[in-house]
Each structure stands twice: as C-alpha cells, then as structure tokens.
Design a protein around this motif. Sequence first.
Motif, PDB file in Angstrom:
ATOM      1  N   GLY A 127     -10.703   3.062   3.638  1.00  0.00           N
ATOM      2  CA  GLY A 127      -9.621   2.867   2.615  1.00  0.00           C
ATOM      3  C   GLY A 127      -8.727   2.097   4.113  1.00  0.00           C
ATOM      4  O   GLY A 127      -6.979   2.991   3.064  1.00  0.00           O
ATOM      5  N   LEU A 128      -9.102   2.400   4.885  1.00  0.00           N
ATOM      6  CA  LEU A 128      -7.890   2.296   5.561  1.00  0.00           C
ATOM      7  C   LEU A 128      -8.033   1.072   6.665  1.00  0.00           C
ATOM      8  O   LEU A 128      -8.898   0.947   7.224  1.00  0.00           O
ATOM      9  CB  LEU A 128      -7.371   3.416   7.247  1.00  0.00           C
ATOM     10  CG  LEU A 128      -5.985   3.156   7.638  1.00  0.00           C
ATOM     11  CD1 LEU A 128      -5.651   4.879   7.940  1.00  0.00           C
ATOM     12  CD2 LEU A 128      -6.135   2.195   8.655  1.00  0.00           C
TER      13      LEU A 128
ATOM     14  N   ILE B 223      -3.596  10.849   4.316  1.00  0.00           N
ATOM     15  CA  ILE B 223      -5.074  10.535   3.892  1.00  0.00           C
ATOM     16  C   ILE B 223      -5.459  11.278   3.778  1.00  0.00           C
ATOM     17  O   ILE B 223      -6.304  12.182   5.392  1.00  0.00           O
ATOM     18  CB  ILE B 223      -4.644   8.910   4.271  1.00  0.00           C
ATOM     19  CG1 ILE B 223      -4.810   8.528   5.698  1.00  0.00           C
ATOM     20  CG2 ILE B 223      -2.934   8.121   3.353  1.00  0.00           C
ATOM     21  CD1 ILE B 223      -5.081   7.709   5.609  1.00  0.00           C
TER      22      ILE B 223
ATOM     23  N   SER C 135      -5.669  -5.407   0.402  1.00  0.00           N
ATOM     24  CA  SER C 135      -5.686  -4.268  -0.460  1.00  0.00           C
ATOM     25  C   SER C 135      -6.459  -3.240  -0.423  1.00  0.00           C
ATOM     26  O   SER C 135      -6.223  -2.269  -1.134  1.00  0.00           O
ATOM     27  CB  SER C 135      -7.453  -5.226  -1.418  1.00  0.00           C
ATOM     28  OG  SER C 135      -8.153  -5.381   0.211  1.00  0.00           O
ATOM     29  N   ALA C 136      -6.360  -2.328   1.189  1.00  0.00           N
ATOM     30  CA  ALA C 136      -6.698  -0.904   1.399  1.00  0.00           C
ATOM     31  C   ALA C 136      -5.488   0.216   0.888  1.00  0.00           C
ATOM     32  O   ALA C 136      -4.336  -0.749   0.359  1.00  0.00           O
ATOM     33  CB  ALA C 136      -6.663  -1.195   2.732  1.00  0.00           C
ATOM     34  N   GLU C 137      -5.815   1.224   0.762  1.00  0.00           N
ATOM     35  CA  GLU C 137      -5.185   2.506   0.024  1.00  0.00           C
ATOM     36  C   GLU C 137      -3.389   2.221   1.132  1.00  0.00           C
ATOM     37  O   GLU C 137      -2.612   2.766   0.784  1.00  0.00           O
ATOM     38  CB  GLU C 137      -5.606   3.591  -0.460  1.00  0.00           C
ATOM     39  CG  GLU C 137      -6.386   3.228  -1.295  1.00  0.00           C
ATOM     40  CD  GLU C 137      -7.229   4.141  -1.563  1.00  0.00           C
ATOM     41  OE1 GLU C 137      -6.900   5.671  -0.959  1.00  0.00           O
ATOM     42  OE2 GLU C 137      -7.994   4.509  -2.477  1.00  0.00           O
ATOM     43  N   ALA C 138      -4.365   2.465   2.678  1.00  0.00           N
ATOM     44  CA  ALA C 138      -3.306   1.905   4.046  1.00  0.00           C
ATOM     45  C   ALA C 138      -3.158   1.183   4.701  1.00  0.00           C
ATOM     46  O   ALA C 138      -4.591   0.742   5.177  1.00  0.00           O
ATOM     47  CB  ALA C 138      -3.718   3.977   4.444  1.00  0.00           C
ATOM     48  N   TYR C 139      -2.319   0.784   4.864  1.00  0.00           N
ATOM     49  CA  TYR C 139      -2.049   0.203   6.458  1.00  0.00           C
ATOM     50  C   TYR C 139      -1.390   0.336   7.487  1.00  0.00           C
ATOM     51  O   TYR C 139      -0.529   0.725   7.459  1.00  0.00           O
ATOM     52  CB  TYR C 139      -1.653  -1.158   5.447  1.00  0.00           C
ATOM     53  CG  TYR C 139      -0.837  -2.000   5.929  1.00  0.00           C
ATOM     54  CD1 TYR C 139      -2.189  -3.570   6.764  1.00  0.00           C
ATOM     55  CD2 TYR C 139       0.346  -2.735   6.625  1.00  0.00           C
ATOM     56  CE1 TYR C 139      -1.847  -4.257   7.671  1.00  0.00           C
ATOM     57  CE2 TYR C 139       0.741  -4.006   7.634  1.00  0.00           C
ATOM     58  CZ  TYR C 139      -0.922  -4.659   8.092  1.00  0.00           C
ATOM     59  OH  TYR C 139      -0.326  -5.577   9.247  1.00  0.00           O
TER      60      TYR C 139
ATOM     61  N   PRO D  90       0.640  -1.065   0.398  1.00  0.00           N
ATOM     62  CA  PRO D  90       0.010  -0.062  -0.453  1.00  0.00           C
ATOM     63  C   PRO D  90       0.708   1.265  -0.099  1.00  0.00           C
ATOM     64  O   PRO D  90       2.404   1.265   0.362  1.00  0.00           O
ATOM     65  CB  PRO D  90      -1.057  -0.357   1.372  1.00  0.00           C
ATOM     66  CG  PRO D  90      -0.953  -2.135   1.809  1.00  0.00           C
ATOM     67  CD  PRO D  90       0.726  -2.027   1.109  1.00  0.00           C
ATOM     68  N   GLU D  91       0.506   1.705  -0.651  1.00  0.00           N
ATOM     69  CA  GLU D  91       1.034   3.550  -1.051  1.00  0.00           C
ATOM     70  C   GLU D  91       1.470   4.017   0.757  1.00  0.00           C
ATOM     71  O   GLU D  91       2.583   4.281   0.572  1.00  0.00           O
ATOM     72  CB  GLU D  91       0.782   4.519  -1.875  1.00  0.00           C
ATOM     73  CG  GLU D  91       1.688   5.597  -1.483  1.00  0.00           C
ATOM     74  CD  GLU D  91       0.666   7.130  -2.909  1.00  0.00           C
ATOM     75  OE1 GLU D  91       0.631   8.252  -2.920  1.00  0.00           O
ATOM     76  OE2 GLU D  91      -0.528   6.387  -3.232  1.00  0.00           O
ATOM     77  N   THR D  92       0.041   4.462   0.845  1.00  0.00           N
ATOM     78  CA  THR D  92       0.797   4.447   2.687  1.00  0.00           C
ATOM     79  C   THR D  92       0.980   3.258   3.579  1.00  0.00           C
ATOM     80  O   THR D  92       0.115   2.732   3.505  1.00  0.00           O
ATOM     81  CB  THR D  92      -0.547   5.514   3.640  1.00  0.00           C
ATOM     82  OG1 THR D  92      -0.634   6.863   2.534  1.00  0.00           O
ATOM     83  CG2 THR D  92      -0.265   6.250   4.311  1.00  0.00           C
ATOM     84  N   ARG D  93       1.891   3.001   4.743  1.00  0.00           N
ATOM     85  CA  ARG D  93       2.516   2.160   5.522  1.00  0.00           C
ATOM     86  C   ARG D  93       2.375   3.122   6.766  1.00  0.00           C
ATOM     87  O   ARG D  93       3.474   3.694   6.753  1.00  0.00           O
ATOM     88  CB  ARG D  93       2.574   1.091   5.292  1.00  0.00           C
ATOM     89  CG  ARG D  93       4.138   1.685   3.678  1.00  0.00           C
ATOM     90  CD  ARG D  93       4.558  -0.085   3.333  1.00  0.00           C
ATOM     91  NE  ARG D  93       6.023   0.869   2.357  1.00  0.00           N
ATOM     92  CZ  ARG D  93       6.148   1.164   1.363  1.00  0.00           C
ATOM     93  NH1 ARG D  93       4.398   1.646   1.144  1.00  0.00           N
ATOM     94  NH2 ARG D  93       6.608   1.664   1.169  1.00  0.00           N
TER      95      ARG D  93
END
Length: 275
Positions: free
Chosen positions: A64-65, A224, A91-95, A38-41
């Motif tokens: 999305g998180l 985010i 599968s979320a945008e942020a993890y 994910p782009e944000t982690r």
Amino acid sequence: MSILDAAQTVLKRRYLFARQQFRHLQAGVSYLSGQPLPETRFVLFGRGRSGTTALVSMLDDVPGLRCAGEVLHNYVPFPYRHILGRAAGCSAEAYGCKVLSYQIKDVQRPPGRRKNFLRTLHYGHGFQILYLHRENLVRHALSNIRARRETFHRKKSDLGGEPTAIYVNPNRVLEWLRSSQALRRYEEILLTDVPHLSLTYEEHIRHADDHQTTVDLVCDFLEIASGPVESSYRKVAPSTLRDRVANYDELARRLDGTPYAKYLNEDEGSDHDSD
C-alpha cells in the motif's frame, strides 16, 4: 575511460534526462486533471550517499506504499506541481519520493524562497518529512568519492568481486568534508520549524538487522500499517576505514588537527548490505 564507455555514459545521461522530462509531462497531466492525492504522502529528504537509496527500496516493499526515487534530479519548471502530480498519479494509499538537498539548493528554482521548500510541502500540501543523514562525515566523503569511480550501491543479485581499497587525495577529501558540512547547515535551515522524523545512516540503515525496525518506525510516524521488507541493495565497500583507504595514514596526517579527525576514531563496526 574508453570511447565506448564515454559514449555509454553520454547515452545514459540523455536517456535519464528524457525519462525525467517525460515523467514531468505525466505529472503535469495528473496535476491538471485534478486526480485526488493519496491520503498519506511524504518526502524522504537528505544528502546523497546517506542510505536514501536503500531506504527507498525498503519502503517500496511496504504493502500500500509507493516510494519513488529522485523526482527532482533534473530541473523541472514547476517543482511543487511536479511532486503533486507524481503523487496524484499514484494509486497506492501512501506515496513518498526522495528529494536531495542539493537539488533544492542548486537544481530547482521553486517560486518564493528556497529555504521555504520543505515548509511549503508540509504546511501547504500535507507532505510529511523524513530526514535521513550520515553522522560520520569522513565515511560520507569517501562514499561520494568512490561513487564517482564505480557503482557503489548494487543490487544483491549483481555479480562482482571483492571490494578493494581506493587511493584518495587527502586535500580532495577535505574539500568534500567542508562542502558536506556546509550542506548539512543548509539542511538545518530548510528544516527549521518543519516537523520531521530524523534518521541516521549509522543507527537506522547501516546494519541489515535494523532495517525492519526502521521501516516500522517510519510507518508509525506516517500512521500507516507496516510490513516485512528487505533492501535489494548491498554494500560493496570494505567495513573499516583502514581497509577502505589504501593511503589511510596519509589521510590521517592531513586531517590531524582539523574538526574532522574525530571521525577517523569512530568505530562503526561492520557494514552490512545497505547503502
């Protein structure tokens, strides 16, 4: 503890261990398959009984998180790969996931020096760091003691009677205070030269009215979009220390003259539905 309770405790521990190892296998497959991260982690870092469970619950409500719990609770052979694999399988945008300081210090054996664990996650793997800690060490110690006697954080839907005061061994409380302070110093070493967002239980978690502001602050740090959240956990301990400790005067006498006596005089006000 009855024989039935002891058997249930053993079975629960075995189940949790097996589940952790199964998830480690899943994470390994995700890591080796080369799935994109994910782009944000991020990692939520701190000590147990500091509000991390409540914050995980709140962040997991953000669209999305995905925020996972203690991914390093049990030993795994490759902790960095485990975290990366868990992120890759999301599968979320942020993890995000929760890592407690004792797990780095005593449970895991990462390659290299342990004190570089957060530094490697941040600079080597792009994880942002959220640091949540509790400032009142006496309340933190009592929370740990109570947690070992009963389920201290419960979902709001759980039924139960009114919380009761507990008797404590003042010397045991003092041991908890000293170990907690030592772990705090260890956390400061791990955070050296690592950019992070610092949060406290008292300011950001204790009062339910602050939860939305806290999540907005975290999302702003992570860059985010935020969203409406609600913690699914409620407090089960009385609010004041005198109400919380049945032998409060005995504890106060034991802490008198120590650096921890000041925490008895700190008025935290009412505790709301958070842990």
